[in-house]
Design a protein around this motif. Structure first.
Motif, PDB file in Angstrom:
ATOM      1  N   GLN A 188       0.639  -1.377  -0.087  1.00  0.00           N
ATOM      2  CA  GLN A 188      -0.044   0.008   0.059  1.00  0.00           C
ATOM      3  C   GLN A 188       0.708   1.472  -0.351  1.00  0.00           C
ATOM      4  O   GLN A 188       1.113   2.647  -0.484  1.00  0.00           O
ATOM      5  CB  GLN A 188      -0.674   0.770   1.307  1.00  0.00           C
ATOM      6  N   ALA A 189       2.219   0.955   0.263  1.00  0.00           N
ATOM      7  CA  ALA A 189       3.082   2.644   0.064  1.00  0.00           C
ATOM      8  C   ALA A 189       3.436   2.643  -1.112  1.00  0.00           C
ATOM      9  O   ALA A 189       3.652   4.063  -1.044  1.00  0.00           O
ATOM     10  CB  ALA A 189       4.209   1.965   1.445  1.00  0.00           C
ATOM     11  N   VAL A 190       3.521   2.154  -1.881  1.00  0.00           N
ATOM     12  CA  VAL A 190       3.014   2.641  -3.480  1.00  0.00           C
ATOM     13  C   VAL A 190       2.873   3.203  -3.809  1.00  0.00           C
ATOM     14  O   VAL A 190       3.368   4.626  -4.157  1.00  0.00           O
ATOM     15  CB  VAL A 190       3.347   1.030  -4.077  1.00  0.00           C
ATOM     16  N   LYS A 191       1.362   3.168  -3.206  1.00  0.00           N
ATOM     17  CA  LYS A 191       0.352   4.064  -3.667  1.00  0.00           C
ATOM     18  C   LYS A 191       0.283   5.250  -2.959  1.00  0.00           C
ATOM     19  O   LYS A 191       0.328   6.819  -3.893  1.00  0.00           O
ATOM     20  CB  LYS A 191      -1.143   3.154  -3.359  1.00  0.00           C
ATOM     21  N   LEU A 192       0.711   5.018  -1.692  1.00  0.00           N
ATOM     22  CA  LEU A 192       0.871   6.595  -0.862  1.00  0.00           C
ATOM     23  C   LEU A 192       2.076   7.412  -1.866  1.00  0.00           C
ATOM     24  O   LEU A 192       1.666   8.894  -1.062  1.00  0.00           O
ATOM     25  CB  LEU A 192       0.548   6.011   0.807  1.00  0.00           C
ATOM     26  N   LEU A 193       2.779   7.024  -1.404  1.00  0.00           N
ATOM     27  CA  LEU A 193       4.398   7.506  -2.381  1.00  0.00           C
ATOM     28  C   LEU A 193       3.820   8.147  -3.426  1.00  0.00           C
ATOM     29  O   LEU A 193       4.468   9.475  -3.406  1.00  0.00           O
ATOM     30  CB  LEU A 193       5.167   6.969  -2.627  1.00  0.00           C
ATOM     31  N   SER A 194       3.410   7.155  -4.238  1.00  0.00           N
ATOM     32  CA  SER A 194       2.549   8.023  -6.300  1.00  0.00           C
ATOM     33  C   SER A 194       1.876   9.307  -5.303  1.00  0.00           C
ATOM     34  O   SER A 194       1.747  10.727  -5.885  1.00  0.00           O
ATOM     35  CB  SER A 194       1.616   7.294  -5.596  1.00  0.00           C
ATOM     36  N   THR A 195       1.215   9.260  -4.518  1.00  0.00           N
ATOM     37  CA  THR A 195      -0.164  10.611  -3.719  1.00  0.00           C
ATOM     38  C   THR A 195       0.531  11.567  -3.345  1.00  0.00           C
ATOM     39  O   THR A 195      -0.039  12.667  -3.625  1.00  0.00           O
ATOM     40  CB  THR A 195      -0.819   9.858  -3.183  1.00  0.00           C
ATOM     41  N   ASN A 196       1.594  11.256  -2.371  1.00  0.00           N
ATOM     42  CA  ASN A 196       2.691  12.343  -1.947  1.00  0.00           C
ATOM     43  C   ASN A 196       3.368  13.283  -2.889  1.00  0.00           C
ATOM     44  O   ASN A 196       3.676  14.137  -2.793  1.00  0.00           O
ATOM     45  CB  ASN A 196       3.131  11.655  -1.014  1.00  0.00           C
ATOM     46  N   PHE A 197       3.670  12.315  -3.922  1.00  0.00           N
ATOM     47  CA  PHE A 197       4.344  13.183  -5.270  1.00  0.00           C
ATOM     48  C   PHE A 197       3.636  14.028  -5.699  1.00  0.00           C
ATOM     49  O   PHE A 197       4.246  14.713  -6.063  1.00  0.00           O
ATOM     50  CB  PHE A 197       5.732  12.610  -5.608  1.00  0.00           C
ATOM     51  N   ILE A 214       7.359  19.156 -12.062  1.00  0.00           N
ATOM     52  CA  ILE A 214       8.023  17.664 -13.076  1.00  0.00           C
ATOM     53  C   ILE A 214       9.055  16.215 -12.528  1.00  0.00           C
ATOM     54  O   ILE A 214       8.399  15.397 -12.747  1.00  0.00           O
ATOM     55  CB  ILE A 214       8.054  18.485 -14.720  1.00  0.00           C
ATOM     56  N   ALA A 215       9.843  16.970 -12.016  1.00  0.00           N
ATOM     57  CA  ALA A 215      10.415  16.250 -11.681  1.00  0.00           C
ATOM     58  C   ALA A 215       9.687  14.903 -10.084  1.00  0.00           C
ATOM     59  O   ALA A 215       9.602  14.041 -10.409  1.00  0.00           O
ATOM     60  CB  ALA A 215      11.174  16.736 -10.371  1.00  0.00           C
ATOM     61  N   ALA A 216       8.770  16.349  -9.587  1.00  0.00           N
ATOM     62  CA  ALA A 216       7.867  15.498  -8.702  1.00  0.00           C
ATOM     63  C   ALA A 216       6.644  14.344  -9.102  1.00  0.00           C
ATOM     64  O   ALA A 216       6.361  13.626  -8.789  1.00  0.00           O
ATOM     65  CB  ALA A 216       7.246  16.338  -7.819  1.00  0.00           C
ATOM     66  N   LEU A 217       6.458  14.995  -9.919  1.00  0.00           N
ATOM     67  CA  LEU A 217       4.966  14.270 -10.879  1.00  0.00           C
ATOM     68  C   LEU A 217       5.680  13.130 -11.723  1.00  0.00           C
ATOM     69  O   LEU A 217       5.474  12.143 -11.300  1.00  0.00           O
ATOM     70  CB  LEU A 217       4.425  15.183 -12.307  1.00  0.00           C
ATOM     71  N   GLU A 218       6.461  12.477 -12.526  1.00  0.00           N
ATOM     72  CA  GLU A 218       7.942  11.937 -12.424  1.00  0.00           C
ATOM     73  C   GLU A 218       7.795  10.683 -11.303  1.00  0.00           C
ATOM     74  O   GLU A 218       8.156   9.851 -11.761  1.00  0.00           O
ATOM     75  CB  GLU A 218       8.889  12.568 -13.586  1.00  0.00           C
ATOM     76  N   LYS A 219       8.106  11.901 -10.566  1.00  0.00           N
ATOM     77  CA  LYS A 219       8.660  10.534  -9.021  1.00  0.00           C
ATOM     78  C   LYS A 219       7.556  10.040  -8.932  1.00  0.00           C
ATOM     79  O   LYS A 219       7.245   8.237  -8.600  1.00  0.00           O
ATOM     80  CB  LYS A 219       9.366  11.396  -8.026  1.00  0.00           C
ATOM     81  N   SER A 220       6.097  10.299  -9.033  1.00  0.00           N
ATOM     82  CA  SER A 220       4.589  10.419  -8.809  1.00  0.00           C
ATOM     83  C   SER A 220       4.085   8.801  -9.508  1.00  0.00           C
ATOM     84  O   SER A 220       3.969   8.262  -9.333  1.00  0.00           O
ATOM     85  CB  SER A 220       3.747  11.352  -9.169  1.00  0.00           C
ATOM     86  N   ASN A 221       5.033   9.423 -10.913  1.00  0.00           N
ATOM     87  CA  ASN A 221       3.993   8.550 -12.041  1.00  0.00           C
ATOM     88  C   ASN A 221       5.328   6.994 -12.059  1.00  0.00           C
ATOM     89  O   ASN A 221       5.236   6.197 -12.106  1.00  0.00           O
ATOM     90  CB  ASN A 221       4.713   8.839 -13.125  1.00  0.00           C
ATOM     91  N   GLU A 225       1.185   5.345 -11.968  1.00  0.00           N
ATOM     92  CA  GLU A 225       0.915   6.130 -13.356  1.00  0.00           C
ATOM     93  C   GLU A 225      -0.314   6.450 -13.005  1.00  0.00           C
ATOM     94  O   GLU A 225      -1.466   5.998 -12.159  1.00  0.00           O
ATOM     95  CB  GLU A 225       0.897   5.630 -14.499  1.00  0.00           C
ATOM     96  N   SER A 226      -0.687   8.059 -12.715  1.00  0.00           N
ATOM     97  CA  SER A 226      -1.932   8.260 -12.563  1.00  0.00           C
ATOM     98  C   SER A 226      -2.270   9.606 -14.328  1.00  0.00           C
ATOM     99  O   SER A 226      -1.693  10.490 -14.153  1.00  0.00           O
ATOM    100  CB  SER A 226      -1.735   8.939 -11.463  1.00  0.00           C
ATOM    101  N   ALA A 227      -3.350   9.201 -14.546  1.00  0.00           N
ATOM    102  CA  ALA A 227      -3.914  10.461 -15.269  1.00  0.00           C
ATOM    103  C   ALA A 227      -3.229  12.150 -14.774  1.00  0.00           C
ATOM    104  O   ALA A 227      -3.465  12.863 -15.239  1.00  0.00           O
ATOM    105  CB  ALA A 227      -4.502  10.353 -15.695  1.00  0.00           C
ATOM    106  N   ASN A 228      -4.071  12.168 -13.493  1.00  0.00           N
ATOM    107  CA  ASN A 228      -3.550  13.351 -13.054  1.00  0.00           C
ATOM    108  C   ASN A 228      -2.861  13.881 -12.975  1.00  0.00           C
ATOM    109  O   ASN A 228      -2.164  15.113 -13.244  1.00  0.00           O
ATOM    110  CB  ASN A 228      -4.148  13.253 -11.629  1.00  0.00           C
ATOM    111  N   ALA A 229      -1.003  13.090 -12.683  1.00  0.00           N
ATOM    112  CA  ALA A 229       0.363  13.651 -12.928  1.00  0.00           C
ATOM    113  C   ALA A 229       0.322  14.064 -14.215  1.00  0.00           C
ATOM    114  O   ALA A 229       0.738  14.762 -14.557  1.00  0.00           O
ATOM    115  CB  ALA A 229       0.641  12.543 -12.109  1.00  0.00           C
ATOM    116  N   TYR A 230      -0.037  13.173 -15.468  1.00  0.00           N
ATOM    117  CA  TYR A 230       0.434  13.494 -16.514  1.00  0.00           C
ATOM    118  C   TYR A 230      -0.194  14.770 -16.611  1.00  0.00           C
ATOM    119  O   TYR A 230      -0.420  15.496 -17.922  1.00  0.00           O
ATOM    120  CB  TYR A 230      -0.032  12.728 -17.139  1.00  0.00           C
ATOM    121  N   MET A 231      -1.545  14.806 -16.483  1.00  0.00           N
ATOM    122  CA  MET A 231      -2.006  16.455 -16.930  1.00  0.00           C
ATOM    123  C   MET A 231      -1.396  17.747 -16.164  1.00  0.00           C
ATOM    124  O   MET A 231      -1.633  18.901 -16.813  1.00  0.00           O
ATOM    125  CB  MET A 231      -3.688  16.464 -16.313  1.00  0.00           C
ATOM    126  N   LEU A 232      -1.495  17.421 -15.011  1.00  0.00           N
ATOM    127  CA  LEU A 232      -0.346  18.487 -14.200  1.00  0.00           C
ATOM    128  C   LEU A 232       0.909  17.976 -15.450  1.00  0.00           C
ATOM    129  O   LEU A 232       1.420  19.379 -15.258  1.00  0.00           O
ATOM    130  CB  LEU A 232       0.078  17.995 -12.936  1.00  0.00           C
TER     131      LEU A 232
END
Length: 307
Positions: A188-197, A214-221, A225-232
């Motif tokens: 579950q930590a993986v999803k939380l890490l993605s959300t955090n970034f 961009i660096a933070a969003l790439e880390k999130s993905n 991977e999330s659609a929201n991250a790519y939109m941002l």
């Protein structure tokens, strides 16, 4: 305990006349402690300690055996009191009593009680932290859960909950905690890490720090991977004047969210961005996707004629 009462009574009868009264008072205190065990462990503890103090002031084998019986009883009673406090949710008091239990049990050589008391301490901190997390006292939860990770450094769930608390409290330490939880098998930590970034990226974008966003969003993905991250990311690339990268990010957004309500808006944005950048092939492709759109069909057709 009934057998013990009979033995102690026999000891009392055998005591010398000089110490009989003091000895009998010690026996009475011990028996009162034994009788109070079922109803009031705090009272029982006070009586056992009183019996111990009186017996230690008396010489003789009978008094020495009574001292031994008191030292045998006291650690267990302390442990029981601690357990009652845990069940009552009095976690801080429970920790205090468990600490005392370990000290006393060590002194009285009650090794089993020492180990059980020691094992309960992280459990108490875990309960406290979980309760505070539910109550949205994130700083308090993080403090309690941090104690669990110190005492049981292989407890992945403790690191997971700690990371959650730290993330909600806005602590940068959340990342290290969640990464440790992931390392220890808490997926579950993986999803939380993605959300955090993702949240970091959003905040950085709002602050105008596009490269950091961009660096933070790439880390999130890199975690999920999330659609929201790519939109941002598309927005950050656009603001940075990187049209090609923005288009790629928009395309990834559509891959992950093909049925999004704003899908037609994104398709038009890709086409318009490509047209402005001189990428006629991409512009034609994406304007062509809008031929059946009630909102964009006319505009798309006009731009296709221009192209």
């Amino acid at each position: 305990m009934k057998k013990l009462f009979a033995v102690i009574a026999a000891f009392g009868l055998a005591a010398t006349m000089a110490f009989a009264q003091d000895y009998n008072e010690a026996v009475d205190a011990f028996n009162a402690g034994a009788q109070a065990l079922e109803t009031n462990k705090t009272e029982a503890l006070a009586n056992f300690r009183a019996a111990l103090e009186k017996a230690q002031a008396i010489e003789g084998d009978e008094a020495a055996e009574l001292v031994a019986k008191c030292k045998e009883a006291i650690p267990g009673v302390l442990l029981s009191i601690a357990k009652e406090k845990i069940n009552d949710g009095a976690y801080d008091e429970a920790i205090t009593v468990l600490t005392e239990t370990q000290t006393v049990a060590t002194e009285y050589e009650a090794s089993e009680v020492v180990e059980e008391a020691k094992s309960l301490v992280p459990n108490v901190y875990m309960r406290k932290g979980s309760t505070l997390l539910k109550e949205k006292n994130f700083a308090g939860a993080a403090a309690a859960l941090s104690e669990v990770t110190k005492l049981t450094p292989e407890d992945g769930m403790a690191f997971l909950l700690l990371g959650q608390a730290q993330m909600q409290a806005g602590s940068p330490e959340a990342i290290a905690s969640l990464e440790k939880a992931n390392e220890l098998g808490e997926t579950q930590a993986v999803k939380l890490l993605s959300t955090n970034f993702l949240k970091q990226g959003q905040a950085l974008l709002k602050a105008g720090k596009n490269a950091d966003a961009i660096a933070a969003l790439e880390k999130s993905n890199s975690y999920v991977e999330s659609a929201n991250a790519y939109m941002l990311m598309a927005s950050a690339y656009t603001k940075s004047g990187k049209s090609s990268s923005a288009i790629d990010a928009y395309k990834k957004y559509l891959e992950l969210a093909p049925n999004a309500k704003n899908a037609e808006d994104i398709i038009f944005t890709i086409a318009a961005t490509a047209q402005k950048a001189g990428d006629k092939a991409t512009a034609k492709e994406y304007y062509g996707k809008l031929s059946g759109s009630a909102k964009y069909a006319a505009q798309a057709a006009a731009q296709l004629k221009t192209l």
